[in-house]
Design a protein around this motif. Structure first.
Motif, PDB file in Angstrom:
ATOM      1  N   HIS A 155      -6.221   1.031  -3.669  1.00 45.30           N
ATOM      2  CA  HIS A 155      -5.211   0.635  -2.686  1.00 45.30           C
ATOM      3  C   HIS A 155      -4.690  -0.765  -2.981  1.00 45.30           C
ATOM      4  CE1 HIS A 155      -8.292  -1.441   0.212  1.00 45.30           C
ATOM      5  NE2 HIS A 155      -8.865  -1.260  -0.954  1.00 45.30           N
ATOM      6  N   ASN A 167      -3.685  -4.116  -1.342  1.00 46.13           N
ATOM      7  CA  ASN A 167      -4.130  -4.652  -0.053  1.00 46.13           C
ATOM      8  C   ASN A 167      -4.074  -6.170  -0.014  1.00 46.13           C
ATOM      9  OD1 ASN A 167      -7.148  -5.730  -0.579  1.00 46.13           O
ATOM     10  ND2 ASN A 167      -6.746  -3.937  -1.863  1.00 46.13           N
ATOM     11  N   HIS A 179      -2.167   1.016   7.111  1.00 43.06           N
ATOM     12  CA  HIS A 179      -2.703   0.934   5.742  1.00 43.06           C
ATOM     13  C   HIS A 179      -2.965   2.331   5.194  1.00 43.06           C
ATOM     14  CE1 HIS A 179      -4.283  -1.102   2.302  1.00 43.06           C
ATOM     15  NE2 HIS A 179      -5.457  -0.496   2.387  1.00 43.06           N
ATOM     16  N   THR A 221     -14.122  -0.681   2.248  1.00 41.99           N
ATOM     17  CA  THR A 221     -12.823  -0.730   2.939  1.00 41.99           C
ATOM     18  C   THR A 221     -12.999  -0.364   4.405  1.00 41.99           C
ATOM     19  OG1 THR A 221     -11.916   0.163   0.874  1.00 41.99           O
ATOM     20  CG2 THR A 221     -10.416  -0.034   2.738  1.00 41.99           C
ATOM     21  N   CYS A 243       0.814  -1.216   0.000  1.00 40.88           N
ATOM     22  CA  CYS A 243       0.000   0.000   0.000  1.00 40.88           C
ATOM     23  C   CYS A 243       0.846   1.264   0.000  1.00 40.88           C
ATOM     24  CB  CYS A 243      -0.980  -0.016   1.176  1.00 40.88           C
ATOM     25  SG  CYS A 243      -0.233  -0.039   2.826  1.00 40.88           S
TER      26      CYS A 243
END
Length: 282
Positions: A247, A249, A235, A263, A185
């Motif tokens: 993102h 992830n 994050h 999210t 990220c």
């Protein structure tokens, strides 16, 4: 910043610029070496399976403080990150870089010929010392040839870092990665911003602290817009519009664009609310 990941100091050895600041048995002037592999890991320990904290790309400089059994301990001149690099990926011969790779990725060819054997892949923001031109190819400081359409001079920046980041959709998630074949990220944030002329630190916690000082913080529940950067503990992602987040992830093990509400819902289930939202302007 005095974070250990950015602090080239151990009880037995430290960089000379830290003399008088830290205690160490000896202080050493670093020897700059250049990354000549397409990409190489910066590891926490000097072994092939040592944890990878980040990566160094072709053309970047690594300041070496110690060599041990084929490994170099030091720090990246790009973002200050400390760790170990395989010496086979480094060269003492330094070629002053003039251009960076602007494409998502491109080949370093052995000859100025698209049919020649590729030596390696170069990911976005890799840097070369541009030499002679032969047809549509540029000599990379005697280390191979790169298609000139995938290069821009240093100082030439992408106008929209979000559009840069969007090129990575579908890229596999890789802890510590910052290359086009795998990244995490914060690696996505650092890569996209660098391509747009904004150099930032590497890890999420470092970025959140740095961004709060350099840019504009908005309320976590305020309306968001394209380019806002959203942080959770451990994050980070980029808003592509008022509702969607881009993102890299571990949920999808890839870089994805999804409704930010999804999210946040998953994060809330893990007792991890949004910690800050940063607006990069100007």
């Amino acid at each position: 910043m005095t974070h250990p990941r950015l602090h080239p100091a151990r009880p037995d050895l430290a960089a000379d610029h830290l003399e008088g600041i830290v205690e160490a048995e000896r202080f050493v002037e670093p020897v700059d070496m250049q990354v000549t592999a397409g990409v190489t890991a910066i590891r926490r320990e000097p072994r092939d399976d040592g944890p990878m904290d980040t990566q160094a790309l072709f053309g970047e400089t690594f300041a070496v403080l110690e060599e041990r059994a084929g490994w170099a301990w030091g720090y990246s001149r790009h973002d200050g990150y400390v760790g170990w690099i395989d010496m086979a990926a480094l060269s003492q011969s330094m070629a002053p870089v003039t251009h960076r790779v602007s494409a998502l990725r491109t080949y370093l060819f052995s000859e100025p010929d698209l049919k020649s054997a590729p030596l390696c892949l170069l990911s976005m923001n890799s840097k070369i010392a541009a030499g002679e031109r032969d047809g549509r190819f540029i000599d990379a400081g005697g280390r191979g040839w790169v298609f000139e359409g995938h290069l821009v001079p240093l100082g030439t920046h992408a106008p929209d870092f979000v559009a840069v980041a969007e090129q990575f959709v579908g890229t596999p998630y890789l802890w510590g990665g910052k290359e086009s074949l795998g990244l995490d990220c914060s690696g996505l944030i650092q890569t996209a911003l660098e391509a747009s002329g904004i150099n930032v630190l590497r890890d999420t916690d470092m970025q959140e602290a740095e961004f709060a000082e350099r840019f504009t913080a908005i309320a976590v529940d305020a309306p968001r817009q394209r380019g806002d950067i959203v942080f959770w503990k451990g994050h980070v992602g980029i808003m592509t519009d008022s509702n969607r987040l881009l993102h890299a992830n571990a949920t999808f093990m890839a870089t994805v664009s999804e409704p930010v509400a999804e999210t946040e819902r998953r994060a809330a289930e893990n007792d991890s609310p949004v910690t800050s939202v940063i607006r990069i302007e100007g």
